[in-house]
Design a protein around this motif. Structure first.
Motif, PDB file in Angstrom:
ATOM      1  N   ASP A  78     -36.863  -3.341 -13.526  1.00  0.00           N
ATOM      2  CA  ASP A  78     -35.423  -3.191 -13.217  1.00  0.00           C
ATOM      3  C   ASP A  78     -34.824  -3.402 -14.558  1.00  0.00           C
ATOM      4  N   LEU A  79     -34.914  -4.300 -15.843  1.00  0.00           N
ATOM      5  CA  LEU A  79     -33.918  -4.141 -16.763  1.00  0.00           C
ATOM      6  C   LEU A  79     -33.122  -3.024 -17.540  1.00  0.00           C
ATOM      7  N   PRO A  80     -32.099  -3.745 -18.034  1.00  0.00           N
ATOM      8  CA  PRO A  80     -31.081  -2.896 -18.221  1.00  0.00           C
ATOM      9  C   PRO A  80     -32.199  -1.945 -19.774  1.00  0.00           C
ATOM     10  N   ALA A  81     -32.566  -1.107 -19.642  1.00  0.00           N
ATOM     11  CA  ALA A  81     -32.499   0.029 -20.912  1.00  0.00           C
ATOM     12  C   ALA A  81     -31.421  -1.067 -22.019  1.00  0.00           C
ATOM     13  N   VAL A  82     -30.269  -0.978 -22.359  1.00  0.00           N
ATOM     14  CA  VAL A  82     -30.367  -1.670 -23.184  1.00  0.00           C
ATOM     15  C   VAL A  82     -31.061  -3.543 -24.230  1.00  0.00           C
ATOM     16  N   LEU A  83     -30.783  -4.161 -22.874  1.00  0.00           N
ATOM     17  CA  LEU A  83     -31.448  -5.051 -22.263  1.00  0.00           C
ATOM     18  C   LEU A  83     -33.053  -5.534 -23.100  1.00  0.00           C
ATOM     19  N   ALA A  84     -33.836  -4.164 -22.200  1.00  0.00           N
ATOM     20  CA  ALA A  84     -34.917  -3.724 -22.912  1.00  0.00           C
ATOM     21  C   ALA A  84     -35.052  -3.553 -24.214  1.00  0.00           C
ATOM     22  N   ASP A  85     -34.073  -2.307 -25.052  1.00  0.00           N
ATOM     23  CA  ASP A  85     -34.636  -2.595 -26.268  1.00  0.00           C
ATOM     24  C   ASP A  85     -34.624  -3.900 -27.565  1.00  0.00           C
ATOM     25  N   THR A  86     -33.009  -4.432 -26.828  1.00  0.00           N
ATOM     26  CA  THR A  86     -33.063  -4.985 -27.233  1.00  0.00           C
ATOM     27  C   THR A  86     -34.240  -5.776 -27.586  1.00  0.00           C
ATOM     28  N   LEU A  87     -34.571  -6.780 -26.469  1.00  0.00           N
ATOM     29  CA  LEU A  87     -35.873  -7.366 -26.651  1.00  0.00           C
ATOM     30  C   LEU A  87     -37.092  -7.087 -27.136  1.00  0.00           C
ATOM     31  N   LEU A  88     -37.268  -5.913 -26.935  1.00  0.00           N
ATOM     32  CA  LEU A  88     -38.227  -5.271 -28.061  1.00  0.00           C
ATOM     33  C   LEU A  88     -37.691  -4.941 -29.576  1.00  0.00           C
ATOM     34  N   ALA A  89     -36.291  -5.080 -30.475  1.00  0.00           N
ATOM     35  CA  ALA A  89     -36.553  -5.074 -31.627  1.00  0.00           C
ATOM     36  C   ALA A  89     -36.781  -6.895 -31.991  1.00  0.00           C
TER      37      ALA A  89
END
Length: 279
Positions: A78-89
């Motif tokens: 359920d994480l926002p896509a933008v937040l998940a991308d930030t964590l991955l980066a």
């Protein structure tokens, strides 16, 4: 030990969505993450990207609650896509930081390679065909739908059989390999694959295109044609194996071919037919 503590220290991320703490997994845990992400896939070499990201966040990222106690993220999907991308980066950046702090260096030496860091010195040697096949067999797991490859066990075994401590020449145990920093383990498996497990498909295709017999193809031919195991085939005297492979190729060449559906014009009476019997 101070260097080790510094290199594996968590990375704090203060974002609008909250306060997060990222801890890079050791290499063994990373391999477990890859295995979970690849579970159910057609190929052990390809992990589902969405499951891989979720598994990595579950293992590596915690979020601070109101009392500033860090806990696992409860619903990663359920994480926002933008937040998940930030964590991955941020994870990618943390890996690069770890690589620089460990000063990972890879070099070719004679027919092998070395991987050195501020904490370790490893030497890798190419494996024999039989030794590499032993790694493969050790990683096969029999399941209801047939044999499956335990990819993480294969990589660990391949590195363990290929690697020694440069200073003592002692082998490296699998528990020791699992505990290595992620970037060190990845450097070792990259070199172990380069030395002993290259892109087999490309290599075999190149041999076949050149009209040459590849050892893996010869082994497979013996097993499939004569119903013997790879262990039994590898134990055959070289001369016997060569004769059996020649016989297998002769059998394949003499097998009835399906009738061609291509229409051909009838030959005229003035055409001479030449038949060659290869006795």
């Amino acid at each position: 030990m101070a260097a080790q503590a510094h290199i594996t220290a968590p990375f704090d991320l203060v974002l609008e969505a909250g306060h997060f703490r990222l801890t890079l997994p050791d290499w063994g845990r990373w391999l477990d993450i890859l295995d979970r992400a690849a579970r159910g896939q057609d190929s052990t070499d390809r992990a589902d990207p969405d499951r891989l990201l979720q598994a990595w966040i579950a293992a590596s990222v915690e979020q601070a609650d109101a009392a500033q106690n860090f806990r696992p993220i409860p619903r990663i999907a359920d994480l926002p896509a933008v937040l998940a991308d930030t964590l991955l980066a941020s994870g990618t950046k943390a890996l690069e930081t770890q690589r620089k702090e460990l000063n990972v260096q890879v070099a070719a030496v004679d027919d092998g390679a070395t991987v050195t860091t501020v904490q370790h010195e490893f030497t890798l040697h190419p494996l024999s065909f039989s030794a590499r096949n032993t790694c493969l067999r050790d990683a096969l797991v029999l399941q209801a739908d047939g044999p499956q490859m335990n990819a993480s066990l294969y990589e660990l075994t391949l590195v363990a059989r290929s690697t020694t401590d440069t200073k003592t020449d002692a082998p490296i145990s699998i528990p020791t390999l699992r505990a290595l920093p992620l970037v060190v383990g990845e450097a070792l498996i990259t070199e172990a694959r380069r030395l002993s497990d290259p892109a087999a498909g490309t290599e075999i295709h190149a041999f076949a295109k050149a009209g040459l017999q590849h050892p893996d193809l010869e082994l497979a031919t013996l097993c499939l044609t004569f119903g013997i195991t790879p262990d039994a085939a590898e134990a055959l005297p070289a001369a016997t194996a060569k004769r059996l492979n020649a016989a297998a190729r002769l059998l394949a060449a003499s097998a009835p071919q399906p009738a061609s559906h291509t229409a051909t014009a009838p030959m005229g009476d003035n055409v001479t037919q030449i038949v060659i019997n290869d006795d």
